[in-house]
Design a protein around this motif. Structure first.
Motif, PDB file in Angstrom:
ATOM      1  N   ALA A  83      11.286 -46.033 -20.935  1.00  0.00           N
ATOM      2  CA  ALA A  83      11.523 -45.322 -19.667  1.00  0.00           C
ATOM      3  C   ALA A  83      13.000 -45.413 -19.286  1.00  0.00           C
ATOM      4  N   GLU A  84      13.612 -46.559 -19.563  1.00  0.00           N
ATOM      5  CA  GLU A  84      15.054 -46.721 -19.261  1.00  0.00           C
ATOM      6  C   GLU A  84      15.885 -45.717 -20.067  1.00  0.00           C
ATOM      7  N   MET A  85      15.402 -45.383 -21.267  1.00  0.00           N
ATOM      8  CA  MET A  85      16.113 -44.375 -22.082  1.00  0.00           C
ATOM      9  C   MET A  85      15.810 -42.961 -21.601  1.00  0.00           C
ATOM     10  N   GLY A  86      14.777 -42.847 -20.741  1.00  0.00           N
ATOM     11  CA  GLY A  86      14.450 -41.533 -20.189  1.00  0.00           C
ATOM     12  C   GLY A  86      13.456 -40.738 -21.016  1.00  0.00           C
ATOM     13  N   PHE A  87      12.666 -41.413 -21.849  1.00  0.00           N
ATOM     14  CA  PHE A  87      11.682 -40.709 -22.674  1.00  0.00           C
ATOM     15  C   PHE A  87      10.809 -39.785 -21.832  1.00  0.00           C
ATOM     16  N   LYS A  88      10.572 -38.576 -22.348  1.00  0.00           N
ATOM     17  CA  LYS A  88       9.587 -37.674 -21.725  1.00  0.00           C
ATOM     18  C   LYS A  88       8.206 -37.915 -22.351  1.00  0.00           C
ATOM     19  N   VAL A  89       8.227 -38.263 -23.646  1.00  0.00           N
ATOM     20  CA  VAL A  89       6.961 -38.496 -24.378  1.00  0.00           C
ATOM     21  C   VAL A  89       7.097 -39.727 -25.268  1.00  0.00           C
ATOM     22  N   LEU A  90       5.955 -40.345 -25.565  1.00  0.00           N
ATOM     23  CA  LEU A  90       5.892 -41.364 -26.606  1.00  0.00           C
ATOM     24  C   LEU A  90       4.739 -40.990 -27.520  1.00  0.00           C
ATOM     25  N   ARG A  91       5.052 -40.831 -28.810  1.00  0.00           N
ATOM     26  CA  ARG A  91       3.980 -40.565 -29.770  1.00  0.00           C
ATOM     27  C   ARG A  91       3.398 -41.901 -30.220  1.00  0.00           C
ATOM     28  N   VAL A  92       2.088 -42.044 -30.055  1.00  0.00           N
ATOM     29  CA  VAL A  92       1.392 -43.250 -30.518  1.00  0.00           C
ATOM     30  C   VAL A  92       0.172 -42.799 -31.317  1.00  0.00           C
ATOM     31  N   SER A  93      -0.475 -43.732 -31.999  1.00  0.00           N
ATOM     32  CA  SER A  93      -1.761 -43.382 -32.616  1.00  0.00           C
ATOM     33  C   SER A  93      -2.839 -44.315 -32.066  1.00  0.00           C
ATOM     34  N   ILE A  94      -4.063 -43.831 -32.102  1.00  0.00           N
ATOM     35  CA  ILE A  94      -5.210 -44.667 -31.748  1.00  0.00           C
ATOM     36  C   ILE A  94      -5.756 -45.242 -33.051  1.00  0.00           C
ATOM     37  N   ALA A  95      -6.020 -46.538 -33.079  1.00  0.00           N
ATOM     38  CA  ALA A  95      -6.633 -47.134 -34.274  1.00  0.00           C
ATOM     39  C   ALA A  95      -8.130 -46.851 -34.210  1.00  0.00           C
ATOM     40  N   TRP A  96      -8.592 -46.034 -35.177  1.00  0.00           N
ATOM     41  CA  TRP A  96     -10.014 -45.674 -35.236  1.00  0.00           C
ATOM     42  C   TRP A  96     -10.890 -46.926 -35.119  1.00  0.00           C
ATOM     43  N   SER A  97     -10.445 -48.008 -35.772  1.00  0.00           N
ATOM     44  CA  SER A  97     -11.307 -49.202 -35.840  1.00  0.00           C
ATOM     45  C   SER A  97     -11.219 -50.077 -34.591  1.00  0.00           C
ATOM     46  N   ARG A  98     -10.392 -49.662 -33.594  1.00  0.00           N
ATOM     47  CA  ARG A  98     -10.507 -50.326 -32.285  1.00  0.00           C
ATOM     48  C   ARG A  98     -11.651 -49.670 -31.493  1.00  0.00           C
ATOM     49  N   ILE A  99     -11.877 -48.383 -31.783  1.00  0.00           N
ATOM     50  CA  ILE A  99     -12.899 -47.627 -31.057  1.00  0.00           C
ATOM     51  C   ILE A  99     -14.256 -47.790 -31.745  1.00  0.00           C
ATOM     52  N   PHE A 100     -14.286 -47.643 -33.043  1.00  0.00           N
ATOM     53  CA  PHE A 100     -15.506 -47.882 -33.839  1.00  0.00           C
ATOM     54  C   PHE A 100     -15.135 -48.863 -34.951  1.00  0.00           C
ATOM     55  N   PRO A 101     -15.305 -50.164 -34.710  1.00  0.00           N
ATOM     56  CA  PRO A 101     -14.843 -51.195 -35.650  1.00  0.00           C
ATOM     57  C   PRO A 101     -15.307 -51.013 -37.087  1.00  0.00           C
ATOM     58  N   THR A 102     -16.553 -50.522 -37.260  1.00  0.00           N
ATOM     59  CA  THR A 102     -17.019 -50.259 -38.635  1.00  0.00           C
ATOM     60  C   THR A 102     -16.930 -48.767 -38.947  1.00  0.00           C
ATOM     61  N   GLY A 103     -16.513 -47.985 -37.971  1.00  0.00           N
ATOM     62  CA  GLY A 103     -16.455 -46.541 -38.160  1.00  0.00           C
ATOM     63  C   GLY A 103     -17.772 -45.866 -37.864  1.00  0.00           C
ATOM     64  N   GLU A 104     -18.859 -46.654 -37.808  1.00  0.00           N
ATOM     65  CA  GLU A 104     -20.186 -46.039 -37.575  1.00  0.00           C
ATOM     66  C   GLU A 104     -21.045 -46.877 -36.632  1.00  0.00           C
ATOM     67  N   ASP A 105     -20.396 -47.603 -35.714  1.00  0.00           N
ATOM     68  CA  ASP A 105     -21.129 -48.439 -34.752  1.00  0.00           C
ATOM     69  C   ASP A 105     -21.980 -47.553 -33.835  1.00  0.00           C
ATOM     70  N   GLU A 106     -23.107 -48.103 -33.375  1.00  0.00           N
ATOM     71  CA  GLU A 106     -23.993 -47.367 -32.460  1.00  0.00           C
ATOM     72  C   GLU A 106     -23.220 -46.866 -31.244  1.00  0.00           C
ATOM     73  N   THR A 107     -22.448 -47.801 -30.655  1.00  0.00           N
ATOM     74  CA  THR A 107     -21.676 -47.429 -29.446  1.00  0.00           C
ATOM     75  C   THR A 107     -20.216 -47.831 -29.669  1.00  0.00           C
ATOM     76  N   PRO A 108     -19.299 -47.128 -28.989  1.00  0.00           N
ATOM     77  CA  PRO A 108     -17.881 -47.461 -29.152  1.00  0.00           C
ATOM     78  C   PRO A 108     -17.550 -48.823 -28.540  1.00  0.00           C
ATOM     79  N   ASN A 109     -16.479 -49.419 -28.997  1.00  0.00           N
ATOM     80  CA  ASN A 109     -16.013 -50.736 -28.542  1.00  0.00           C
ATOM     81  C   ASN A 109     -15.241 -50.592 -27.233  1.00  0.00           C
ATOM     82  N   GLU A 110     -15.836 -50.985 -26.121  1.00  0.00           N
ATOM     83  CA  GLU A 110     -15.246 -50.775 -24.798  1.00  0.00           C
ATOM     84  C   GLU A 110     -13.862 -51.434 -24.691  1.00  0.00           C
TER      85      GLU A 110
END
Ligand code: BGP
Length: 477
Positions: A83-110
């Protein structure tokens, strides 16, 4: 002062990836991913190419993604610096395995969903828009073990479910998305890019292009779902771009350069034009590839093409059909480029070609006639900290200045470019080498190739330069 003008709403910023910055590789329920199995050092390259000794970390190896730069716990401090540099955007990625640790969990990882909620809230609080990549190389290890990763059609549905989950959760916070990071890297570093493992010496191309088809269908389904859930969002593809020069004006070299360009454009042709090009069908036939496609795939690809073309540019590439040139000039880069005698190289042997950036942007825009988004560009270099704690990275400023200038020329050529997120605005783990030593940042991180260091952040000279570029919207280049 430069005489360059950028669009008034140009999206200046930086780009990082979960697996190269977050660390906390098993924290709060996160599952193991392919990238967590990539050590620093000589073995890394072979593993990235699909020769994987173990699907569990080996005790005597160092895995840089396990802690990375601890962005998972330090993101507020780092965002304050962006923010100090004045960024308008930050590109990040979501780690699939933070949301679905095995990729096929019944429910997502809160806990995983909450981390990214907090991250996006912190960005928006600092007037920085998130630009989110759904898959920046990482694949849950369970999907590799159980299905052979993207070889299997199963991943199309599991990825669609993952995409739906995050679009629904973050629909009010994230308006720019991309599907697969550098989707064409699947052909060059298949385990890094898509979790593909080659056991048998069988037909690797068959496996890679079948996996590519699954990713292309998954990408189109993600576009469909994004447009349904977040109608005001823009979703793009992402190409590791860099035009191929023929080594000579020999028509054989010129045609080979066309073929090498098409090796990468193939993916974007499908994602942006919505169908397999003729040259790809000929390639499959000539190489006896039988790509299994479902009847519905053609319609899915045709009806759900991307809104913009995201791409990375680090350098141009050069190709030759002369065995002598190939033997004596091989550059060792993953695209099979030979060295260009007219151009310098970085300390890691990456060709430095600012004009190639303008050429590549013009070629992409001519081909797709859709807005471009430069989501990676930068110089990996060894930085020295002086006695008085300074990092005088004039070499990085020079590289970036020349590349941004050529990007400005492309815009004046009529190329529509919506933003520029330089790669690694803070030092993070190098994907190809696993090294911290290969630094891209405006912000230095005290951590070495073996994970030693305080993780202290230090502003480099380029921090103040980029701040000035952004606040002048490119005038003060
Ligand atoms: C691209 C990746 C990024 C980043 C970049 C720099 O392939 O999309 O993840 O790593 O290259 O390359 P490296 O980190 O190998 O220097």
């Amino acid at each position: 002062m430069s005489n360059y003008t950028f669009p008034k709403d140009f999206l200046w910023g930086g780009a990082i990836a979960a697996n190269q910055s977050e660390g906390a590789y098993l924290e709060d329920g996160k599952g193991l991913t392919n990238v967590d199995l990539l050590p620093t050092g000589d073995k890394r390259r072979d593993i990235m190419k699909g020769y994987v000794p173990s699907l569990k970390p080996l005790k005597d190896e160092f895995y840089p993604s396990h802690e990375a730069i601890d962005f998972y716990h330090r993101y507020k401090e780092d965002i304050a610096l962006f923010a100090e540099m004045g960024f308008k955007v930050l590109r990040v990625s979501i780690a699939w395995s933070r949301i679905f640790p095995t990729g096929e969990d019944e429910t997502p990882n809160e806990a995983g969903l909450k981390f990214y909620d907090d991250l996006f809230d912190e960005l928006l609080k600092n007037s920085i828009q998130p630009v989110v990549t759904l898959a920046h190389f990482d694949v849950p290890v369970n999907l590799i073990e159980k299905y052979g990763s993207w070889r299997s059609r199963e991943l199309v549905y599991l990825f669609e479910r993952y995409a739906k989950t995050v679009f629904s959760r973050y629909k009010d916070k994230v308006k720019y998305w991309m599907t697969f990071n550098e989707i064409n890297m699947l052909l060059h570093l298949p385990f890094l890019a898509a979790g593909l493992i080659f056991k048998e010496e069988g037909n690797k191309k068959q496996i890679q292009y079948q996996a590519a088809h699954h990713q292309l269908v998954a990408s189109a389904l993600a576009v469909k779902t994004c447009h349904e859930i977040i109608p005001d969002a823009k979703i793009g593809c992402m190409l590791a771009a860099g035009t191929f020069y023929p080594y000579t004006c020999n028509p054989e070299d010129v045609f080979h350069a066309l073929e090498k360009d098409r090796e990468s454009y193939f993916f974007i042709d499908v994602q942006s034009r919505g169908k397999y090009p003729g040259y790809a069908k000929r390639f499959f036939k000539d190489h006896h590839l039988n790509i299994e496609m479902k009847p519905e795939d053609e319609e899915i690809l045709k009806n759900h093409t991307v809104d913009f073309i995201g791409f990375s540019y680090y350098s141009s590439r050069t190709t030759s059909t002369d065995p002598e040139v190939i033997k004596n000039m091989t550059s060792g880069n993953v695209f099979g480029s030979v060295s260009n005698p007219y151009l310098e190289k970085s300390e890691w042997g990456w060709t430095i070609d600012p004009k190639g950036f303008r050429i590549t942007a013009n070629q992409l825009y001519d081909r797709y006639q859709k807005p471009l988004f430069v989501v990676e560009n930068g110089l990996g270099a060894v930085d020295e900290v002086t006695e008085d704690g300074k990092i005088n990275d004039d070499y990085r400023i020079d590289y970036l200045k020349q590349h941004i200038a050529e990007m400005a020329e492309a815009i004046q050529d009529g190329v529509e470019i919506i933003g520029y997120t330089s790669w690694g605005p803070i030092d993070i783990v190098s994907a190809s080498t696993g090294e911290m030593k290969k630094r891209y940042g405006y912000i230095y991180v005290d951590r070495d190739n073996k994970g030693k260091g305080t993780l202290k952040r230090i502003k480099k000279k380029s921090f103040y330069w980029y701040k000035s570029v952004i606040e002048s919207n490119g005038e003060n280049l």
